[in-house]
Every structure is written in structure tokens, then in C-alpha cells.
Design an enzyme around this catalytic site. Structure first.
Site, PDB file in Angstrom:
ATOM      1  N   PRO A  54       0.859  -1.189   0.000  1.00 53.72           N
ATOM      2  CA  PRO A  54       0.000   0.000   0.000  1.00 53.72           C
ATOM      3  C   PRO A  54       0.893   1.236   0.000  1.00 53.72           C
ATOM      4  O   PRO A  54       1.744   1.397   0.876  1.00 53.72           O
ATOM      5  CB  PRO A  54      -0.792  -0.125   1.309  1.00 53.72           C
ATOM      6  N   LEU A  55       0.740   2.104  -0.996  1.00 57.38           N
ATOM      7  CA  LEU A  55       1.649   3.236  -1.196  1.00 57.38           C
ATOM      8  C   LEU A  55       0.862   4.539  -1.197  1.00 57.38           C
ATOM      9  O   LEU A  55       0.034   4.775  -2.075  1.00 57.38           O
ATOM     10  CB  LEU A  55       2.398   3.078  -2.531  1.00 57.38           C
ATOM     11  N   CYS A 139       3.445   3.595   9.127  1.00 56.78           N
ATOM     12  CA  CYS A 139       3.540   4.957   8.595  1.00 56.78           C
ATOM     13  C   CYS A 139       4.427   5.813   9.492  1.00 56.78           C
ATOM     14  O   CYS A 139       4.167   5.943  10.689  1.00 56.78           O
ATOM     15  CB  CYS A 139       2.153   5.581   8.482  1.00 56.78           C
ATOM     16  N   LYS A 178       0.932  -4.536   8.911  1.00 53.18           N
ATOM     17  CA  LYS A 178       2.225  -4.153   8.348  1.00 53.18           C
ATOM     18  C   LYS A 178       2.898  -3.164   9.289  1.00 53.18           C
ATOM     19  O   LYS A 178       2.270  -2.184   9.718  1.00 53.18           O
ATOM     20  CB  LYS A 178       2.065  -3.516   6.965  1.00 53.18           C
ATOM     21  N   HIS A 208       8.646  -4.122   7.355  1.00 54.23           N
ATOM     22  CA  HIS A 208       9.576  -3.366   6.511  1.00 54.23           C
ATOM     23  C   HIS A 208      10.891  -3.268   7.283  1.00 54.23           C
ATOM     24  O   HIS A 208      10.893  -2.861   8.446  1.00 54.23           O
ATOM     25  CB  HIS A 208       8.985  -1.975   6.239  1.00 54.23           C
ATOM     26  N   ASN A 240       9.840  -6.916   3.575  1.00 58.40           N
ATOM     27  CA  ASN A 240       9.724  -5.780   2.660  1.00 58.40           C
ATOM     28  C   ASN A 240      10.963  -4.898   2.775  1.00 58.40           C
ATOM     29  O   ASN A 240      11.421  -4.612   3.870  1.00 58.40           O
ATOM     30  CB  ASN A 240       8.457  -4.987   3.005  1.00 58.40           C
ATOM     31  N   GLY A 241      11.497  -4.499   1.595  1.00 56.28           N
ATOM     32  CA  GLY A 241      12.604  -3.557   1.608  1.00 56.28           C
ATOM     33  C   GLY A 241      13.651  -3.813   0.536  1.00 56.28           C
ATOM     34  O   GLY A 241      14.255  -4.886   0.487  1.00 56.28           O
TER      35      GLY A 241
END
Length: 421
Positions: A54-55, A139, A178, A208, A240-241
């Protein structure tokens, strides 16, 4: 009395609820009393999937359509704030729209209050076609963090547990979470939270490999993600990353306990990375093919936001936000060493044709010029500054045309780093 008996039977039959309707117990229905057991909830096979993160801003529906075409298995809408969804803000509800090509689709919500997050999850299930709901605990931006949401929940374990347990209790689809490695560089606590999250009701956890403090500087810590995967103890866990090539994917995919990989900035710089991973190859995509991708995005944008003057300008702005990442790609055919690394700062270069050179420019005016080829001239007063302006390159990264992409970004228009929710 026969007549009274017949009347009583008729009345009883009339009062009986039709077959399949909820039965009542006083003023309470059995719908609220009988909950689905965890094993009765809808299941998703999260094994070995490529998950588009999700971006915020750039993870819009037209962009997700592009990624689906190139092989993304799972897509998720942009981060939506729970309280704003409950207030009925149209801009927030636009973030949860799904395209028919998205076969496994979820939405991500952010908030710090169990009651509002729970009601929001209920409302989304009732009104939207979703396969899962993701809670944003990653976030890093101040606006979200200072309200106790996003990454702030990682340092408020009791509140974090209340939110997850409460949301999970009302859902009949999977709940995912996340998050980052932690709030601070020196204190990573994701490995402690991962096993607890499954007990609280999460079906999938994604981490992440950076802290909030780190944002997007330095490389993602995959050795720490390996520790988190081990803590998952065989349950679905994604890392993630910094995935920008199939070599990056294969270097991390075999980590014990890792179910799959989530892609964020890598998919913005080159959305065809999904194809490269699945076909295990480097795609020397031409400038004309890349321009066709931009044309498709523009058409998808006009279909989504409208083809009137407002829709055209909305499409233009989102196209420009995406171009602020796309310009960092360097064509495979002019690389001396493969693969391109996501955080290596390159020197300026000339492409193999004028369009390839134009696409490599870090100048906002050149991005506007590309948008005008697709959407017509912008109004005279039009100006564009990328929304996410944090420097996404590692501090002190080498300047090397042989291993990275794009031109060196000036301070006035630094290469923006996406806020991966």
C-alpha cells in the site's frame, strides 16, 4: 374452541420469522451472539506471492492496474484514515475502490482507537468488496505518528493489542498487519510483536526492514527480518525492503519462515519487476515500451478520475508523482554491472535515444513535458513539486553509472521517497 384454536395457530405462524432470518432473543438477535470461529473465516493462501505494498499517493487504482498486468499477485489500496472513512469523506472512500483485475485485494486503515478502527472494519466489510483488511503500523510521517497511529502503535503495546483484537473480532475476512522494525534505530521490537500478533488475530504480518527513525536511508535490514520470520514460527510472514531485481528477490526469498515478499519503491521505479522476478530475467525494456506504459496509465487515470479538465489535471499530477520515481530506472542495456541497486546514487547519463534521456531526467519540468505528450498542454500557472521529497538514497552512496539509475537529484527537487504505509 376450534375457532380460537385456529386463530391462535394462524397468529403463531404469522409471527414466526421466515426460514433463514435471524431469530430474536428479546431485543437481541442471534447474529450478535454467534461469531465465526477463526477456522470458519475466509482463508487466503499467502504462500509465495508477490505483494504490491500500500503506497500513499502513488498506489492509486490506475497504477495498481499497471502492476497487475505485470504480475503482482496481491494488491492493497492506499492508507485510509479510519476516522475520516467514518466521517464519510469522499476523498478517503476513493482510496478503497477496487478494479475488477485485482483478484486478491485489500485496504489499509490507520488509527489508534479500538472503537473507531473496529467500526471502520465493519463498515468496510458491509460496503466494499474486500479480501482482507490491513492495519497500518508502519507509517512514519509526523501527522499520523503524533496521533498515536501508524508506527506509534509499536511503542504502545497495550493499545496495539486492543486495536488488533477488537478489529479481528468483527471480521469474517483475514486481518493483516504491516509494521517496521521499530520506532528507533537502537531499539527494534518487531520480533517481539510478531508472535503476539497471530495470537491477537492477525493472519499475515509484514515487516519493513527499517525503523521509523531510519525512514528510507541505508539498506533494509534483512538479517533482522530473518529473525522476525523465525519468530512467526511457520505462520504467514512477509518481508519488505529494497527489492528491485529478481536477484534481490532470490537473495531473500529463501529465508526460513518467509512466506513471500512485499514490493514498494522497487515497483514504482520499474513496475515490470514482477515479470522479471517470475521469469528470472532482466528485461531491457525500450523507451517506447516504457512510454506505452505511461500512455496506459494516463488512459486508466482518465477512466478513473474523469476526462473533463479536472480529471485531466488529477491524472497529470498522479502521473508526475509516479515519474518522480520512474526517472531513477537505468536501462539494462547500458549497465556495466547488473543488477541496479535501489539506494546507489548514479551520475547523469545519456540514453540510447532522446526519449530514454528525457525519461532519466530528474528535472520536474521534463516530467511535465512528458505528461504534455500524453495529456496535452498544462495550464500556464501549473507547477509541480513531488509530495514525498525525503531523500531515498543512502547517505554517502557511491556515484556509479555502472550499477544504478537516474540522474543525481538536486537539493531543490530531491528524489522523493514514497511513504510505504
Amino acid at each position: 374452541d376450534v375457532e380460537n384454536g385456529e386463530a391462535e395457530v394462524a397468529t403463531t405462524a404469522a409471527e414466526a420469522p421466515p426460514l433463514g432470518e435471524a431469530k430474536t432473543l428479546g431485543a437481541v438477535t442471534d447474529i450478535g451472539l454467534i461469531k465465526l470461529r477463526p477456522q470458519e473465516k475466509k482463508l487466503i493462501d499467502f504462500s509465495n506471492k508477490l505483494y504490491l505494498a500500500p503506497l500513499t499517493t502513488v498506489g492509486n487504482l490506475p497504477y495498481r492496474r499497471i502492476c497487475k498486468r505485470f504480475g503482482a499477485d496481491i494488491t492493497c489500496g492506499e492508507m485510509a484514515v479510519a476516522t475520516q472513512l467514518l466521517q464519510g469523506q469522499s476523498s478517503e472512500w476513493a482510496l478503497v475502490k477496487r478494479h475488477e483485475s485485482e483478484d486478491v485485494f485489500g485496504v489499509q486503515i490507520a488509527g489508534s482507537f479500538p472503537d473507531s478502527m473496529t467500526r471502520c472494519a465493519q463498515l468496510l466489510q458491509e460496503t466494499s468488496e474486500l479480501d482482507f483488511i490491513d492495519i497500518n503500523v508502519g507509517c512514519p510521517i509526523d501527522l499520523i505518528f503524533k496521533k498515536g497511529a501508524g508506527c506509534a502503535l509499536m511503542s504502545r503495546t497495550t493499545r496495539f493489542e486492543q486495536v488488533v483484537r477488537s478489529v479481528a473480532s468483527v471480521m469474517d475476512i483475514p486481518l493483516t498487519v504491516k509494521m517496521r522494525t521499530g520506532v528507533y534505530d537502537t531499539k527494534s521490537n518487531a520480533h517481539e510483536l510478531v508472535p503476539k500478533l497471530y495470537d491477537w488475530g492477525a493472519s499475515l504480518v509484514t515487516v519493513h526492514g527499517r525503523s521509523r527513525e531510519q525512514r528510507y536511508t541505508r539498506q533494509a535490514d534483512w538479517s533482522y527480518l530473518s529473525k522476525c520470520a523465525a519468530a512467526a514460527n511457520g505462520r504467514h510472514f512477509y518481508g519488505n525492503g529494497d527489492i528491485l531485481s529478481y536477484e534481490d528477490y532470490e537473495a531473500h526469498h529463501d529465508i526460513t519462515g518467509l512466506s513471500g515478499v512485499m514490493l514498494a519503491r522497487g515497483a514504482l521505479i520499474k513496475p515490470w519487476v514482477f515479470t522479471e522476478i517470475k521469469e528470472r530475467r532482466h528485461w531491457d525494456i525500450s523507451s517506447s515500451e516504457r512510454f506505452d506504459i505511461l500512455r496506459d496509465f494516463s488512459n486508466f487515470g482518465l477512466a478513473h478520475w474523469g476526462s473533463d479538465s479536472k480529471g485531466v489535471e488529477t491524472t497529470r499530477r498522479f502521473l508526475l508523482e509516479w515519474l518522480s520515481f520512474l526517472h531513477r530506472y537505468i536501462p539494462v542495456g547500458i549497465l556495466e554491472t547488473l543488477p541496479q541497486r535501489i539506494n546507489e546514487r548514479p551520475a547523469p547519463y545519456f540514453g540510447r535515444d532522446d526519449m530514454e534521456t528525457l525519461m532519466a531526467s530528474d528535472n520536474c519540468q521534463d516530467w511535465v513535458k512528458i505528461s504534455e505528450m500524453l495529456l496535452g498542454p498544462a495550464v500556464d500557472s501549473f507547477a509541480f513539486i513531488p509530495k514525498h521529497r525525503a531523500n531515498s538514497y543512502a547517505a554517502g552512496a557511491p556515484t556509479d553509472t555502472a550499477s544504478s539509475a537516474g540522474a543525481d537529484a538536486p537539493a531543490a527537487a530531491a528524489s522523493p521517497a514514497v511513504v510505504a504505509s
